[in-house]
Write an enzyme that holds these catalytic residues in place. Structure first.
Site, PDB file in Angstrom:
ATOM      1  N   ASN A  46      89.441  48.101  10.590  1.00 21.18           N
ATOM      2  CA  ASN A  46      89.643  47.362  10.688  1.00 21.18           C
ATOM      3  C   ASN A  46      91.256  46.166  10.493  1.00 21.18           C
ATOM      4  O   ASN A  46      91.913  46.818   9.950  1.00 21.18           O
ATOM      5  CB  ASN A  46      88.791  46.856  10.454  1.00 21.18           C
ATOM      6  CG  ASN A  46      88.921  45.618   9.130  1.00 21.18           C
ATOM      7  OD1 ASN A  46      89.220  46.536   8.843  1.00 21.18           O
ATOM      8  ND2 ASN A  46      87.623  45.874   8.788  1.00 21.18           N
ATOM      9  N   LEU A  47      91.256  45.042  10.887  1.00 24.86           N
ATOM     10  CA  LEU A  47      92.401  44.556  10.225  1.00 24.86           C
ATOM     11  C   LEU A  47      93.145  44.619   9.143  1.00 24.86           C
ATOM     12  O   LEU A  47      94.326  44.607   8.285  1.00 24.86           O
ATOM     13  CB  LEU A  47      93.088  42.852  11.443  1.00 24.86           C
ATOM     14  CG  LEU A  47      93.543  42.951  12.830  1.00 24.86           C
ATOM     15  CD1 LEU A  47      93.414  41.671  13.340  1.00 24.86           C
ATOM     16  CD2 LEU A  47      94.369  44.112  13.136  1.00 24.86           C
TER      17      LEU A  47
ATOM     18  N   GLU B 197      91.598  46.607   6.590  1.00 21.25           N
ATOM     19  CA  GLU B 197      92.180  47.329   6.154  1.00 21.25           C
ATOM     20  C   GLU B 197      93.224  48.273   6.490  1.00 21.25           C
ATOM     21  O   GLU B 197      94.010  48.725   5.960  1.00 21.25           O
ATOM     22  CB  GLU B 197      91.192  48.763   6.804  1.00 21.25           C
ATOM     23  CG  GLU B 197      89.345  48.018   5.703  1.00 21.25           C
ATOM     24  CD  GLU B 197      88.584  49.114   6.792  1.00 21.25           C
ATOM     25  OE1 GLU B 197      87.188  48.860   6.853  1.00 21.25           O
ATOM     26  OE2 GLU B 197      88.393  49.062   8.128  1.00 21.25           O
TER      27      GLU B 197
ATOM     28  N   ASP C 192      80.632  50.168  11.899  1.00 19.06           N
ATOM     29  CA  ASP C 192      79.494  51.527  13.114  1.00 19.06           C
ATOM     30  C   ASP C 192      78.862  51.724  14.205  1.00 19.06           C
ATOM     31  O   ASP C 192      79.168  53.204  14.888  1.00 19.06           O
ATOM     32  CB  ASP C 192      77.832  51.130  12.103  1.00 19.06           C
ATOM     33  CG  ASP C 192      78.433  50.894  10.777  1.00 19.06           C
ATOM     34  OD1 ASP C 192      79.096  51.668  10.462  1.00 19.06           O
ATOM     35  OD2 ASP C 192      77.319  50.896   9.915  1.00 19.06           O
TER      36      ASP C 192
END
Length: 495
Positions: free
Chosen positions: A207-208, A210, A276
């Site tokens: 995601n952004l 991470e 997920d």
């Protein structure tokens, strides 16, 4: 409309069931305790929860596996769990979903669990049970052997990393190497700022936040962050990077450009487990041969569905089928189905709570009476299936000069109507076998029938459905149109 829609529906309606996907990662149990809050404890300034409901769901890598099972894939799970009550509860969830857990190692550490206490739909407290100790070397080696042995037997692999200790550098390296030898895609969901442990994977799905941690670029600087993400491709030998951007959608970063899929507008209730769902849908789609652009669009749609639910809830294929098959969103050809496909589609529609309406006829030379019948039929439910007499059937019923329009053309014309959700041809004189196979909620017939004279009425009523009779529109019939066409002009003028 999604690209490759026909291929997507083929996968959802049976193709995914032929695919095997392995999930390796941190297995967890998510427990939810719901209750009512109406006072503060006299013992301490904390709310008192009056227990109302408790339930358990799969979390972490186990939730990724549940999403794959929900799509219909044959799913294999590898990781660690303990020998405790949480393990028993999680194993039961996996068994009910048909997920193979033979590669899961029963280790010496407790099963990771997260208990969320919720009052009036507001999470008040989360209790985590986990150990920060490393898994013993013998257990880690056992997991590596079991996971790598499975790689050659599946069509895709997911590394579901929650930084809980299952995915060591050695395990990631071994699994990725085995997958590359077998020429199957590997997708990694990262929880570490160092992406080098996933080097050689097909894609990593941060995601952004991470991606920001991995590149050092603030998440608010989207353009610079994505550019920095592209630089990671060659550094770590990724084919592409798949960046989830919350309400902004999903971006695929390639060495030669970027593809962006905007988020599907939907009310957000709970984002738990959305990542997920995304990586599971991507893996299944790539394993099924879809292009990455199509896979991302489908994953975006799936994520939009699950965020509208409370708690960690996996996607179910019937939800995607319903979202993908509104009558106005399909071409005529995509609505024409054989018996096997229409049975699967009706099953998925019904699982999503749709009301199935069935009617039938020859529909040779479409006229206003036909249109009126179909529009009325649609009002009796949410999905209308049209059983269409094949040419041989029409010939037996109407005579050797009929049909005027061949079955393939008639099917396409009927499928092009907005009121019709699916068309299926049948060769028999009556649609009785078709009715028995589909078990519609509502059976509709037009004309001067009574319920007792409608073919299939007994079966539908026995299924718990009902029969509706729609009067014909006076003066309109295919027979009258044919008579008018063969009457010579002089006779028509006299009339």
């Amino acid at each position: 409309m999604l690209p490759e829609l026909h291929s997507i529906l083929n996968l959802l309606e049976g193709g995914f069931s032929q695919l095997k996907v392995l999930v390796v990662g941190d297995i967890m149990l998510d427990r939810y305790i719901h209750g009512e809050v109406d006072r503060i404890s006299p013992e301490a300034p904390v709310p008192v929860i009056r227990h109302a409901q408790r339930y358990e769901r799969a979390g972490g890598a186990a939730n990724v596996a549940m999403n794959l099972a929900g799509l219909g894939c044959q799913t294999f799970l590898a990781g660690f769990w303990g020998t405790d009550t949480e393990q028993s509860e999680l194993a039961a969830i996996m068994q009910r979903a048909g997920i193979d857990t033979a590669a899961v190692v029963s280790g010496s550490l407790p099963t990771i669990s997260k208990t969320r206490i919720v009052g009036r739909m507001q999470q008040l407290l989360r209790l985590d049970i986990e150990s920060h100790d490393a898994h013993p070397a013998i257990e880690a080696q056992r997991l590596l052997e079991r996971a790598t042995e499975l790689v050659s037997k599946v069509h895709a692999v997911i590394l579901s990393d929650y930084a809980k200790g299952a995915l060591s550098d050695a395990l990631c390296e071994a699994v990725i190497y085995a997958a590359r030898v077998a020429s199957i895609p590997v997708l990694a969901d990262p929880k570490t700022p160092d992406f080098s442990k996933y080097s050689g994977a097909t894609t990593v799905c941060p995601n952004l936040g991470e991606l920001s941690a991995a590149t050092g670029i603030p998440a608010s600087q989207t353009e610079a962050l994505l550019a920095a993400g592209q630089a990671l491709l060659s550094e770590h030998d990724f084919k592409f990077l798949t960046v989830t951007m919350s309400e902004k959608g999903i971006s695929v970063l390639r060495p030669d450009g970027t593809y962006h899929s905007p988020a599907r507008a939907r009310e957000v209730f709970d984002v738990s487990g959305a990542g997920d769902t995304v990586i599971a849908t991507l893996a299944a789609s790539l394993a099924g041969g879809l292009q990455i652009e199509t896979a991302v669009e489908l994953a975006n749609l799936a994520a939009g569905i699950v965020v509208g639910k409370a708690g960690t809830v996996p996607i179910a294929r019937h939800e995607l089928i319903v979202a993908l098959t509104p009558s106005t969103g399909l071409t005529a050809g995509e609505k024409i189905l054989d018996l096997e496909r229409i049975q699967k589609r009706v099953t998925e529609w019904r699982a999503a709570g749709e009301t199935i309406v069935f009617t039938n006829g020859c529909f040779d030379l479409l006229h206003v009476g036909h249109i009126t019948l179909l529009e009325v039929c649609r009002r009796f439910g949410s999905k209308l299936v049209l059983g269409l007499n094949a040419d041989a059937s029409v010939c037996r019923l109407k005579g050797p000069t009929r049909p005027i329009v061949a079955e393939r053309e008639r099917a396409r014309v009927m499928a092009a109507l907005a009121a019709v959700d699916a068309v299926v041809l049948f060769d028999e004189d009556t649609p009785l076998d078709l009715i028995r196979a589909l078990k519609p909620n509502v059976l509709v017939k037009g004309g001067d029938y009574t319920i007792e004279t409608v073919v299939g009425h007994e079966e539908v009523i026995a299924f718990g459905g009902r029969v509706e009779i729609v009067p014909t529109v006076e003066g309109f019939s295919t027979t009258n149109i044919v008579k008018k066409l063969i009457t010579n002009p002089a006779e028509r003028e006299e009339k």
